[in-house]
Design an enzyme around this catalytic site. Structure first.
Site, PDB file in Angstrom:
ATOM      1  N   GLU A 166      -7.730   5.187   6.925  1.00 66.15           N
ATOM      2  CA  GLU A 166      -7.421   6.756   6.504  1.00 66.15           C
ATOM      3  C   GLU A 166      -8.478   7.109   5.696  1.00 66.15           C
ATOM      4  OE1 GLU A 166      -3.673   5.998   4.976  1.00 66.15           O
ATOM      5  OE2 GLU A 166      -2.686   5.283   6.893  1.00 66.15           O
ATOM      6  N   LYS A 224       0.012   4.430  -0.587  1.00 65.56           N
ATOM      7  CA  LYS A 224      -0.883   5.434  -0.045  1.00 65.56           C
ATOM      8  C   LYS A 224      -0.272   6.455  -1.006  1.00 65.56           C
ATOM      9  CE  LYS A 224      -0.470   3.565   4.490  1.00 65.56           C
ATOM     10  NZ  LYS A 224      -0.682   3.595   5.840  1.00 65.56           N
ATOM     11  N   HIS A 262     -10.208   1.637   4.293  1.00 65.37           N
ATOM     12  CA  HIS A 262      -9.110   1.724   4.925  1.00 65.37           C
ATOM     13  C   HIS A 262      -9.399   2.738   5.848  1.00 65.37           C
ATOM     14  CE1 HIS A 262      -4.940   2.913   6.026  1.00 65.37           C
ATOM     15  NE2 HIS A 262      -4.496   1.832   5.441  1.00 65.37           N
ATOM     16  N   ASN A 288       0.855  -1.084  -0.104  1.00 67.39           N
ATOM     17  CA  ASN A 288      -0.053   0.013  -0.031  1.00 67.39           C
ATOM     18  C   ASN A 288       0.771   1.115  -0.106  1.00 67.39           C
ATOM     19  OD1 ASN A 288      -1.961   1.832   0.446  1.00 67.39           O
ATOM     20  ND2 ASN A 288      -2.488   1.423   2.542  1.00 67.39           N
ATOM     21  N   GLU A 322      -6.509  -4.290  10.402  1.00 69.35           N
ATOM     22  CA  GLU A 322      -5.451  -3.060  10.578  1.00 69.35           C
ATOM     23  C   GLU A 322      -5.693  -2.429  11.923  1.00 69.35           C
ATOM     24  OE1 GLU A 322      -3.022  -2.431   6.806  1.00 69.35           O
ATOM     25  OE2 GLU A 322      -4.874  -0.959   6.899  1.00 69.35           O
ATOM     26  N   SER A 352       2.380  -1.639  10.393  1.00 68.33           N
ATOM     27  CA  SER A 352       3.931  -1.686  10.796  1.00 68.33           C
ATOM     28  C   SER A 352       4.365  -2.902  10.638  1.00 68.33           C
ATOM     29  CB  SER A 352       4.153  -1.208  12.237  1.00 68.33           C
ATOM     30  OG  SER A 352       3.631  -0.070  12.455  1.00 68.33           O
ATOM     31  N   GLY A 410       1.572   2.812  10.614  1.00 64.18           N
ATOM     32  CA  GLY A 410       2.436   3.927  10.551  1.00 64.18           C
ATOM     33  C   GLY A 410       3.186   4.317  11.760  1.00 64.18           C
TER      34      GLY A 410
HETATM   35  P1  PGA Z   1       1.964   0.778   7.736  1.00 67.21           P
HETATM   36  O1  PGA Z   1       0.748   0.673   6.815  1.00 67.21           O
HETATM   37  O2  PGA Z   1       2.555  -0.460   7.259  1.00 67.21           O
HETATM   38  O3  PGA Z   1       2.967   2.033   7.202  1.00 67.21           O
HETATM   39  O4  PGA Z   1       1.752   0.746   9.074  1.00 67.21           O
HETATM   40  C1  PGA Z   1      -0.207  -0.115   6.644  1.00 67.21           C
HETATM   41  C2  PGA Z   1      -1.486   0.321   6.020  1.00 67.21           C
HETATM   42  O5  PGA Z   1      -1.943   1.364   6.326  1.00 67.21           O
HETATM   43  O6  PGA Z   1      -2.243  -0.219   5.133  1.00 67.21           O
END
Ligand code: PGA
Length: 231
Positions: A90, A12, A88, A10, A153, A190, A159
Site C-alpha cells: 500500500e 493500517k 508495504h 497490521n 504479501e 487475508s 484485503g
Molecule cells: P489483510 O492485510 O490481512 O487484510 O489481507 C495484510 C496486510 O496488508 O498486511
C-alpha cells in the site's frame, strides 16, 4: 532460525480495536508466541503505554528534514518501537515507494537497531502473466543480505479475502529462503482464523502479517491459538 512464530497485527489506518489495552488483550506480548502490533503512528504511544510491543507501519530513512507529514526511523526508535514495516504494497502503491527507497529504509532501520520487516509480493496481473518469481527476484535484489524479516504479501491477496493457498505460499517462501536463508519469513494476505493453521504449518512460513483479521480481537486470538498448535 527462531522457533516461535511471529504474528504481526497490521492495523493500517484504523484505530486500535476495543480492549486492545485490557489485561486479557490478545495483543499483549506473551512467552510462547512473538506478538507484535503495528498501529497508526498517532496510536503508537498509547499502545506502548498499554505494554504492547509495537512497530511502525513505515518511515523515512532520513533522521530529520523537510518531509511534511512523514516520520523518520529515528523518531520511531526514540518512541520505543522495536520494528518497522518497509515497502508495504500500500505504501508502494499510494506513496510511490520504490525498491531503491525500500532498500534505504531497511538500511536506515538496521543502522538504528530497529528491526525492519521488508514486504514483497506480486500483483494479480503479474501472477497471471507468470511473472511472480521475476517480480520477487527484483524486489529481493534491492534488499541488504542481512534483512532479518521478509513478509511475502501477494498484492492480490491483501484485503481481498482471497488468500494464497498454502502450497502457493510455501512455493514462494521457499524461493525467498533460497535467496535469504537466515531471514524470518512472514506470510500476509487475508490470513484469518480459518486458514492460519494451514498457512503457518508450511515449512518456510515463520509467521504472519495480519491485516483485517487482526482488527477483531477474537479472530487474532484464534490465530494465536492455531499457531500454538504448531510444533
Ligand atoms: P489483510 O492485510 O490481512 O487484510 O489481507 C495484510 C496486510 O496488508 O498486511
Amino acid at each position: 532460525m527462531p522457533t516461535q512464530l511471529l504474528l504481526a497485527a497490521n492495523w493500517k489506518m484504523n484505530p486500535p480495536p476495543n480492549g486492545f489495552n485490557a489485561p486479557s488483550s490478545p495483543y499483549r506480548p506473551r512467552p510462547d508466541t512473538d506478538v507484535l502490533v503495528l498501529p497508526a503512528t498517532v496510536d503508537l504511544e498509547r499502545c506502548l503505554a498499554a505494554g504492547l510491543r509495537v512497530g511502525g507501519q513505515g518511515a523515512r530513512p532520513e533522521a530529520t528534514g523537510a518531509f511534511t507529514g512523514d516520520v523518520s526511523m529515528e523518531m520511531l526508535k526514540r518512541l520505543g518501537c522495536t520494528h518497522v514495516l518497509c515497502g508495504h504494497s500500500e505504501r508502494r502503491q499510494h506513496h510511490g515507494e520504490t525498491d531503491a527507497f525500500v532498500s534505504e529504509q531497511v538500511r536506515a532501520a538496521l543502522a538504528l537497531d530497529l528491526t525492519p520487516i521488508a514486504c514483497v509480493g506480486e500483483t494479480g496481473e503479474e501472477r497471471a502473466m507468470g511473472k511472480e518469481r521475476e517480480i520477487l527476484q527484483r524486489q529481493l535484489a534491492a534488499l541488504p543480505t542481512e534483512t532479518p524479516i521478509i513478509a511475502y504479501e501477494p498484492v492480490w491477496a491483501i484485503g481481498t479475502g482471497k488468500n494464497a493457498t498454502p502450497a502457493q505460499a510455501q512455493e514462494m517462501h521457499a524461493f525467498i529462503r533460497s535467496v535469504f536463508p537466515h531471514a524470518r519469513l512472514l506470510y500476509g494476505g487475508s490470513m484469518n482464523e480459518k486458514n492460519a493453521l494451514d498457512l503457518l504449518s508450511q515449512k518456510d512460513v515463520d509467521g504472519g502479517l495480519i491485516g483485517s483479521a487482526s482488527l477483531q480481537p477474537r479472530s487474532f486470538q484464534s490465530i494465536i491459538e492455531r499457531a500454538l498448535t504448531i510444533a
